[in-house]
Design a protein around this motif. Structure first.
Motif, short mmCIF file in Angstrom:
data_model
loop_
_atom_site.label_atom_id
_atom_site.label_comp_id
_atom_site.label_asym_id
_atom_site.label_seq_id
_atom_site.Cartn_x
_atom_site.Cartn_y
_atom_site.Cartn_z
N LYS A 197 -6.69 -8.24 6.11
CA LYS A 197 -5.54 -7.85 5.30
C LYS A 197 -5.63 -6.38 4.88
O LYS A 197 -4.61 -5.67 4.84
CB LYS A 197 -5.44 -8.75 4.06
CG LYS A 197 -4.95 -10.15 4.38
CD LYS A 197 -3.52 -10.13 4.92
CE LYS A 197 -2.94 -11.51 5.10
NZ LYS A 197 -1.55 -11.48 5.59
N ALA B 65 -7.58 -10.88 -1.71
CA ALA B 65 -8.89 -10.95 -1.07
C ALA B 65 -9.39 -9.56 -0.67
O ALA B 65 -10.58 -9.40 -0.37
CB ALA B 65 -8.83 -11.86 0.16
N VAL B 66 -8.52 -8.56 -0.66
CA VAL B 66 -8.97 -7.20 -0.34
C VAL B 66 -9.93 -6.67 -1.40
O VAL B 66 -10.71 -5.75 -1.14
CB VAL B 66 -7.78 -6.22 -0.19
CG1 VAL B 66 -6.84 -6.68 0.91
CG2 VAL B 66 -7.03 -6.02 -1.50
N SER C 192 -3.10 -9.63 0.37
CA SER C 192 -3.88 -10.62 -0.37
C SER C 192 -4.79 -9.94 -1.38
O SER C 192 -5.27 -8.82 -1.15
CB SER C 192 -4.74 -11.43 0.59
OG SER C 192 -5.66 -12.25 -0.11
N TYR D 104 -11.08 -12.54 6.65
CA TYR D 104 -9.68 -12.62 6.21
C TYR D 104 -9.33 -11.45 5.31
O TYR D 104 -8.34 -10.75 5.54
CB TYR D 104 -9.43 -13.94 5.48
CG TYR D 104 -8.09 -13.97 4.79
CD1 TYR D 104 -6.91 -14.06 5.53
CD2 TYR D 104 -7.99 -13.89 3.40
CE1 TYR D 104 -5.67 -14.07 4.90
CE2 TYR D 104 -6.76 -13.90 2.77
CZ TYR D 104 -5.61 -13.99 3.52
OH TYR D 104 -4.38 -13.97 2.91
N GLY D 105 -10.13 -11.22 4.27
CA GLY D 105 -9.87 -10.10 3.37
C GLY D 105 -9.90 -8.77 4.08
O GLY D 105 -9.07 -7.88 3.84
N ARG E 198 0.00 -7.97 -2.93
CA ARG E 198 -1.30 -8.63 -3.03
C ARG E 198 -1.25 -9.71 -4.11
O ARG E 198 -0.79 -9.45 -5.22
CB ARG E 198 -2.39 -7.62 -3.39
CG ARG E 198 -2.53 -6.45 -2.42
CD ARG E 198 -3.52 -5.44 -2.98
NE ARG E 198 -3.66 -4.26 -2.13
CZ ARG E 198 -3.94 -3.04 -2.59
NH1 ARG E 198 -4.08 -2.83 -3.90
NH2 ARG E 198 -4.05 -2.03 -1.75
N PRO F 114 -13.60 -6.33 0.40
CA PRO F 114 -13.39 -7.70 0.91
C PRO F 114 -14.69 -8.34 1.35
O PRO F 114 -15.59 -7.66 1.85
CB PRO F 114 -12.42 -7.49 2.08
CG PRO F 114 -12.53 -6.05 2.46
CD PRO F 114 -12.87 -5.32 1.20
N LYS G 273 -11.70 -1.63 -3.24
CA LYS G 273 -11.52 -2.67 -2.23
C LYS G 273 -12.88 -3.00 -1.62
O LYS G 273 -13.57 -2.12 -1.10
CB LYS G 273 -10.55 -2.20 -1.12
CG LYS G 273 -9.28 -1.54 -1.64
CD LYS G 273 -8.48 -2.42 -2.58
CE LYS G 273 -7.27 -1.70 -3.14
NZ LYS G 273 -7.60 -0.63 -4.10
N ALA H 100 -9.65 -17.86 4.01
CA ALA H 100 -10.75 -16.91 3.82
C ALA H 100 -12.10 -17.54 4.18
O ALA H 100 -12.90 -16.95 4.91
CB ALA H 100 -10.77 -16.41 2.38
#
Length: 320
Positions: A146, A120-121, A118, A142-143, A168, A138, A136, A80
């Motif tokens: 995903k 990370a969302v 993940s 990265y987030g 997740r 992110p 959500k 991330a």
């Protein structure tokens, strides 16, 4: 006999999924470009195709050659923090790669997919306990990648009848086998082990948070428990049983960074007092996910104590 393609199956998490599939009597096939995985992580006798999910022809050839009936999609660029500096690479690997995989699955009639998503969302959620319905937001490429992956699954369900679910989770630790270890340069356990191996003192970033011991609290789950959840999701899809679009694999209570440091000192026998550095920007005091829906549908549970997580990770981590 059902055959499941595991993308990224030579990586830390993917390799555990492969072994869990074997343990459940299913046949795994591995596709991995070895950018972060190791050929030695693939068990003897398991079909291994070296290559990228971006190579559509190779993906289709692999699906056909091995009569694949479903895919567990673990491959991806997962860092991330680094993704902020490499957004285009992150999107190519995680978004374009997933789109290519889905396109070729549709072409050969493979309609079941378990997606390794993940937590990370969620970004930095307002709530201390994260549920699947938490907004959500992110905060990294990265987030975002995903979350877009989850959208692709949703849209392919409408367009092509894809049956899928996304899992997740936050921090994956431990080892299910002495020859499988986390080689990441960014994850907490390897960072601590590496520091101790080099004679350095591990660092805690901030000890003045509003938590019981002042250090950040996070969800840490054992990789073997995570792998079993992937297999349970695959079996459910295989049986045509209903699944939610996404499940959180969380502990429900979490562990603090200081608790982890104490457990590492106890398990390794290396007596150390962590250095305390200033807080890092953007680190929330506590983020923990509830795993109740996954427990209901996928048999999800935390089967390992913190000490067992540390012990198994330490035993597998390469020394010297």
């Amino acid at each position: 006999m059902t055959t499941w393609l595991v993308t990224g199956g030579a990586g830390y998490i993917g390799a555990h999924v492969v072994r869990a599939l074997q343990g459940a009597g299913l046949t795994p096939v591995v596709l991995d470009d070895l950018s972060s995985g190791f050929a030695g992580f693939v068990p003897e006798g398991v079909a291994f195709v070296q290559g990228s999910i971006l190579d559509g022809d190779l993906v289709e050839e692999t699906l056909r050659a091995h009569d694949v009936t479903g895919v567990i999609h673990v491959a991806g660029y997962k860092y991330a923090g680094v993704s902020v500096k490499r957004p285009l690479h992150t999107y190519e690997q995680n978004v374009t790669g997933t789109a290519v995989l889905l396109e070729r699955m549709q072409a050969v009639g493979v309609s079941r997919l378990v997606f390794s998503s993940s937590a990370a969302v969620y970004g930095t959620p307002d709530t201390l306990l994260v549920t699947e319905d938490t907004p959500k937001a992110p905060e990294s490429p990265y987030g975002e990648s995903k979350l877009i992956g989850e959208w692709l699954l949703r849209d392919q369900a409408v367009a092509a009848g894809l049956a899928s679910t996304a899992l997740r989770y936050f921090n994956v630790v431990g080892s299910g086998s002495p020859d499988l270890y986390d080689a990441s340069a960014h994850n907490l356990f390897p960072l601590i082990f590496r520091a101790l191996g080099e004679g350095r003192t591990p660092t805690i970033f901030g000890d003045d948070y509003d938590t019981p011991d002042g250090t950040c609290v996070r969800d840490y789950i054992h990789v073997s428990d995570l792998a079993l959840a992937h297999v349970a999701a695959a079996r459910r899809l295989e049986a045509g049983e209903p699944v939610l679009p996404a499940y959180n694999l969380g502990s429900g209570d979490g562990v603090s960074v200081r608790e982890i440091m104490d457990a590492v000192a106890s398990v390794t026998g290396i007596d150390f007092t962590p250095e305390v550095a200033p807080r890092r920007p953007g680190d929330p005091a506590r983020i923990v996910a509830l795993g109740e829906l996954a427990a209901r549908d996928l048999g999800w549970e935390m089967r390992h104590t913190l000490e067992e997580m540390v012990q198994s990770a330490w035993e597998a981590y390469p020394k010297g």
